[in-house]
Design a protein around this motif. Sequence first.
Motif, PDB file in Angstrom:
ATOM      1  N   SER A 183       0.836  -1.203   0.000  1.00  0.00           N
ATOM      2  CA  SER A 183       0.000   0.000   0.000  1.00  0.00           C
ATOM      3  C   SER A 183       0.872   1.255   0.000  1.00  0.00           C
ATOM      4  N   GLN A 184       2.041   1.203   0.627  1.00  0.00           N
ATOM      5  CA  GLN A 184       2.961   2.339   0.635  1.00  0.00           C
ATOM      6  C   GLN A 184       3.742   2.448  -0.672  1.00  0.00           C
ATOM      7  N   ASN A 185       3.962   1.323  -1.327  1.00  0.00           N
ATOM      8  CA  ASN A 185       4.725   1.301  -2.579  1.00  0.00           C
ATOM      9  C   ASN A 185       4.005   0.391  -3.571  1.00  0.00           C
ATOM     10  N   PRO A 186       3.131   0.946  -4.405  1.00  0.00           N
ATOM     11  CA  PRO A 186       2.371   0.130  -5.351  1.00  0.00           C
ATOM     12  C   PRO A 186       3.241  -0.651  -6.350  1.00  0.00           C
ATOM     13  N   GLU A 187       4.494  -0.274  -6.507  1.00  0.00           N
ATOM     14  CA  GLU A 187       5.402  -0.974  -7.430  1.00  0.00           C
ATOM     15  C   GLU A 187       6.132  -2.140  -6.759  1.00  0.00           C
ATOM     16  N   HIS A 188       5.923  -2.324  -5.456  1.00  0.00           N
ATOM     17  CA  HIS A 188       6.695  -3.328  -4.719  1.00  0.00           C
ATOM     18  C   HIS A 188       6.540  -4.738  -5.309  1.00  0.00           C
ATOM     19  N   SER A 189       5.326  -5.154  -5.586  1.00  0.00           N
ATOM     20  CA  SER A 189       5.099  -6.510  -6.105  1.00  0.00           C
ATOM     21  C   SER A 189       5.794  -6.700  -7.444  1.00  0.00           C
ATOM     22  N   LYS A 190       5.674  -5.710  -8.299  1.00  0.00           N
ATOM     23  CA  LYS A 190       6.326  -5.771  -9.611  1.00  0.00           C
ATOM     24  C   LYS A 190       7.849  -5.852  -9.447  1.00  0.00           C
ATOM     25  N   ASN A 191       8.396  -5.057  -8.544  1.00  0.00           N
ATOM     26  CA  ASN A 191       9.840  -5.073  -8.291  1.00  0.00           C
ATOM     27  C   ASN A 191      10.287  -6.395  -7.667  1.00  0.00           C
ATOM     28  N   TYR A 192       9.448  -6.932  -6.794  1.00  0.00           N
ATOM     29  CA  TYR A 192       9.750  -8.218  -6.163  1.00  0.00           C
ATOM     30  C   TYR A 192       9.863  -9.312  -7.227  1.00  0.00           C
ATOM     31  N   ALA A 193       8.889  -9.378  -8.105  1.00  0.00           N
ATOM     32  CA  ALA A 193       8.910 -10.388  -9.169  1.00  0.00           C
ATOM     33  C   ALA A 193      10.095 -10.173 -10.109  1.00  0.00           C
ATOM     34  N   ALA A 194      10.376  -8.918 -10.440  1.00  0.00           N
ATOM     35  CA  ALA A 194      11.499  -8.612 -11.336  1.00  0.00           C
ATOM     36  C   ALA A 194      12.829  -9.033 -10.717  1.00  0.00           C
ATOM     37  N   ARG A 195      12.941  -8.912  -9.403  1.00  0.00           N
ATOM     38  CA  ARG A 195      14.165  -9.336  -8.714  1.00  0.00           C
ATOM     39  C   ARG A 195      14.422 -10.823  -8.920  1.00  0.00           C
ATOM     40  N   TRP A 196      13.387 -11.638  -8.772  1.00  0.00           N
ATOM     41  CA  TRP A 196      13.550 -13.079  -8.988  1.00  0.00           C
ATOM     42  C   TRP A 196      13.891 -13.378 -10.444  1.00  0.00           C
TER      43      TRP A 196
END
Length: 193
Positions: free
Chosen positions: A9-22
């Motif tokens: 909720s604080q960083n809407p890009e977090h999930s996208k960045n998490y997946a990109a990291r993997w």
Amino acid sequence: MPTWKEITSQNPEHSKNYAARWDRLEAQGNDIVGEARLIDAMAPRGAKILDAGCGQGRIGGYLQQRGHDVTGVDLDPLLIQQAKQRYPEATWIVGDLAEDTNVEGSFSLGVCAGNVLTFLAPEQRRPALAHLYQLMDSPSRLVVGFGGGRGYSFPAFFEDAQAEGFTVQQRFSSWDLQPFDQHSDFLVAVLSK
């Protein structure tokens, strides 16, 4: 520690960045499926496996490709969407482990990797373990892995798991089964029902 819901909720890009990291780690040649290889070795071919907190499906997808019947659940819709695109043969469900996961059936083996339980609020951890217990066959095993220093002590986890009905069968300090002791900063626990 902030919960996954708070982080996203604080960083809407977090999930996208998490997946990109993997994806980056895999592209660099890193082993990103060590957890899945362990679970595969523990299961007979065609086992019904629950991937609790499945993210974008890296563990469950690997297991599905090895001939298992996999259901993955995660509260993050973006990560579930990616799992469905990458591994359409598995079942992927948006759900909260501490509440209603929308998961039906029971499982002979479960995996909860990637610090999933530490991304839950402290008051959600026991309900999540209770829900996981309900989803498991009898007998069955659930393998949980998370790092120390993330707001959930290992003794508190063991106490919570046992209070919800699990037996702590084995304790390791890594997914390649290094011994666990009081100095370990990571836990892989094999729980049985």
